[in-house]
Motif scaffolding. Structure first.
Motif, mmCIF file in Angstrom:
data_model
loop_
_atom_site.group_PDB
_atom_site.id
_atom_site.type_symbol
_atom_site.label_atom_id
_atom_site.label_comp_id
_atom_site.label_asym_id
_atom_site.label_seq_id
_atom_site.Cartn_x
_atom_site.Cartn_y
_atom_site.Cartn_z
ATOM 1 N N ILE A 244 -62.232 -36.042 -41.111
ATOM 2 C CA ILE A 244 -62.743 -35.111 -42.178
ATOM 3 C C ILE A 244 -61.412 -34.605 -42.693
ATOM 4 N N THR A 245 -61.223 -34.889 -44.086
ATOM 5 C CA THR A 245 -60.089 -34.217 -44.754
ATOM 6 C C THR A 245 -60.282 -33.421 -46.104
ATOM 7 N N THR A 246 -61.842 -33.309 -46.270
ATOM 8 C CA THR A 246 -61.902 -32.389 -47.160
ATOM 9 C C THR A 246 -63.456 -31.803 -46.784
ATOM 10 N N GLU A 247 -63.731 -30.494 -47.036
ATOM 11 C CA GLU A 247 -64.969 -29.850 -46.852
ATOM 12 C C GLU A 247 -65.327 -28.962 -47.861
ATOM 13 N N ILE A 248 -66.768 -29.118 -48.240
ATOM 14 C CA ILE A 248 -67.215 -28.247 -49.166
ATOM 15 C C ILE A 248 -68.122 -27.263 -48.383
ATOM 16 N N THR A 249 -67.801 -26.006 -48.550
ATOM 17 C CA THR A 249 -68.406 -24.842 -47.953
ATOM 18 C C THR A 249 -68.931 -23.886 -48.817
ATOM 19 N N GLY A 250 -69.656 -22.781 -48.200
ATOM 20 C CA GLY A 250 -70.075 -21.621 -48.802
ATOM 21 C C GLY A 250 -71.606 -21.727 -48.995
ATOM 22 N N GLU A 251 -72.209 -22.978 -48.968
ATOM 23 C CA GLU A 251 -73.513 -22.908 -49.458
ATOM 24 C C GLU A 251 -74.431 -22.226 -48.660
ATOM 25 N N GLY A 252 -75.385 -21.582 -49.004
ATOM 26 C CA GLY A 252 -76.568 -20.770 -48.379
ATOM 27 C C GLY A 252 -75.775 -19.313 -48.139
ATOM 28 N N GLU A 253 -74.751 -19.047 -47.519
ATOM 29 C CA GLU A 253 -73.940 -17.877 -47.374
ATOM 30 C C GLU A 253 -72.671 -18.116 -47.746
ATOM 31 N N SER A 254 -71.765 -16.901 -47.887
ATOM 32 C CA SER A 254 -70.596 -17.077 -48.431
ATOM 33 C C SER A 254 -69.622 -16.058 -47.718
ATOM 34 N N VAL A 255 -68.433 -16.498 -47.252
ATOM 35 C CA VAL A 255 -67.437 -15.510 -46.748
ATOM 36 C C VAL A 255 -67.089 -14.326 -47.570
ATOM 37 N N ALA A 256 -67.500 -14.566 -48.973
ATOM 38 C CA ALA A 256 -67.070 -13.466 -49.850
ATOM 39 C C ALA A 256 -67.891 -13.549 -51.106
ATOM 40 N N PRO A 257 -68.225 -12.556 -51.912
ATOM 41 C CA PRO A 257 -67.927 -11.165 -51.596
ATOM 42 C C PRO A 257 -68.694 -10.831 -50.623
ATOM 43 N N VAL A 258 -68.423 -9.529 -49.949
ATOM 44 C CA VAL A 258 -68.892 -8.702 -48.665
ATOM 45 C C VAL A 258 -68.988 -7.278 -48.847
ATOM 46 N N ARG B 190 -62.940 -8.587 -40.025
ATOM 47 C CA ARG B 190 -63.197 -8.596 -41.259
ATOM 48 C C ARG B 190 -62.309 -7.515 -42.154
ATOM 49 N N ASP B 191 -61.199 -7.871 -42.770
ATOM 50 C CA ASP B 191 -60.573 -6.879 -43.713
ATOM 51 C C ASP B 191 -60.514 -7.206 -45.016
ATOM 52 N N TRP B 192 -61.713 -7.908 -45.555
ATOM 53 C CA TRP B 192 -61.610 -8.139 -46.985
ATOM 54 C C TRP B 192 -63.062 -8.020 -47.448
ATOM 55 N N SER B 193 -63.045 -7.654 -48.710
ATOM 56 C CA SER B 193 -64.481 -7.783 -49.564
ATOM 57 C C SER B 193 -64.510 -8.725 -50.489
ATOM 58 N N ASP B 194 -63.584 -9.465 -51.039
ATOM 59 C CA ASP B 194 -63.545 -10.361 -52.083
ATOM 60 C C ASP B 194 -62.816 -11.586 -51.627
ATOM 61 N N PHE B 195 -62.887 -12.673 -52.216
ATOM 62 C CA PHE B 195 -61.918 -13.929 -52.120
ATOM 63 C C PHE B 195 -60.592 -13.730 -52.214
ATOM 64 N N THR B 196 -60.074 -12.754 -52.820
ATOM 65 C CA THR B 196 -58.703 -12.686 -52.820
ATOM 66 C C THR B 196 -58.353 -11.974 -51.217
ATOM 67 N N GLY B 197 -59.101 -11.074 -50.798
ATOM 68 C CA GLY B 197 -58.791 -10.684 -49.649
ATOM 69 C C GLY B 197 -59.051 -11.548 -48.494
ATOM 70 N N TYR B 198 -60.054 -12.388 -48.620
ATOM 71 C CA TYR B 198 -60.415 -13.335 -47.649
ATOM 72 C C TYR B 198 -59.027 -14.531 -47.415
ATOM 73 N N PHE B 199 -58.812 -15.012 -48.676
ATOM 74 C CA PHE B 199 -57.559 -15.992 -48.664
ATOM 75 C C PHE B 199 -56.162 -15.229 -48.313
ATOM 76 N N ALA B 200 -56.015 -13.955 -48.587
ATOM 77 C CA ALA B 200 -54.820 -13.377 -47.953
ATOM 78 C C ALA B 200 -54.946 -13.067 -46.441
ATOM 79 N N HIS B 201 -56.329 -12.904 -45.947
ATOM 80 C CA HIS B 201 -56.406 -13.014 -44.333
ATOM 81 C C HIS B 201 -56.100 -14.200 -43.864
ATOM 82 N N LEU B 202 -56.636 -15.254 -44.621
ATOM 83 C CA LEU B 202 -56.281 -16.947 -44.215
ATOM 84 C C LEU B 202 -55.036 -17.090 -44.085
ATOM 85 N N GLU B 203 -54.406 -16.889 -45.125
ATOM 86 C CA GLU B 203 -52.804 -16.995 -45.071
ATOM 87 C C GLU B 203 -52.175 -16.347 -43.879
ATOM 88 N N ARG B 204 -52.245 -15.114 -43.723
ATOM 89 C CA ARG B 204 -51.999 -14.401 -42.393
ATOM 90 C C ARG B 204 -52.035 -15.298 -41.214
#
Length: 167
Positions: free
Chosen positions: A120-134, A153-167
């Motif tokens: 698997i090289t590509t994933e479509i995600t977020g259906e049903g529930e989403s990691v953000a906004p929270v 969890r230290d994020w409430s929006d996608f910007t925060g989620y992606f920042a967490h992912l980068e860390r």
């Protein structure tokens, strides 16, 4: 795909070889190493190529140069720095997981070996529930999942989620 084919496909993925073969490359007549051209970095030989078009598999070698597919065809006379014998195995484009739901597992292990081993090289995600906004209500509802994965969890929006992912 039968268990033999699945094992073959994942076995090739475990070799660390990720290919994105396309019908366009095949249709372009790519397949022979031009006389005097540089050696390939890698040739995956004797594979059963599935090109993603829905056509039946075909026997071919794949020549990689500079991280890109440079030739598809019979390359037994071509020179290469490295060769992988894919005899009896499937060589295919990366697979797309349409229902991945790996938003939290990516935070646990960003290399997601379970996906890579399956090709698997590509994933479509977020259906049903989403990691953000929270918001606070969603955070309370999902607290057990975050705890299960050991994710703070230290994020409430996608910007925060992606920042967490980068860390």
């Amino acid at each position: 795909m039968g268990s033999k084919g699945w094992r073959a496909a994942s076995g090739l993925a475990m070799l660390g070889v990720a290919l994105v073969a396309s019908a366009a490359v095949r249709a372009a007549g790519v397949g022979r190493d031009a006389p005097g051209s540089a050696p390939f970095d890698l040739i995956i030989e004797h594979g059963r190529v599935i090109d993603g078009t829905g056509a039946p598999w075909y026997a071919a070698d794949i020549g990689i140069r500079g991280g890109r597919i440079a030739a598809i065809g019979r390359l037994d006379q071509a020179s290469a720095k490295r060769r992988i014998d894919a005899g009896g195995r499937v060589v295919a484009p990366g697979f797309i997981d349409m229902l991945g739901q790996s938003e939290l597992t990516l935070l646990v292990d960003p290399k997601v070996p379970s996906k890579v081993f399956q090709g698997i090289t590509t994933e479509i995600t977020g259906e049903g529930e989403s990691v953000a906004p929270v918001n606070e209500a969603i955070a309370r509802e999902n607290a057990k999942a975050f705890e299960h994965y050991g994710v703070k969890r230290d994020w409430s929006d996608f910007t925060g989620y992606f920042a967490h992912l980068e860390r």
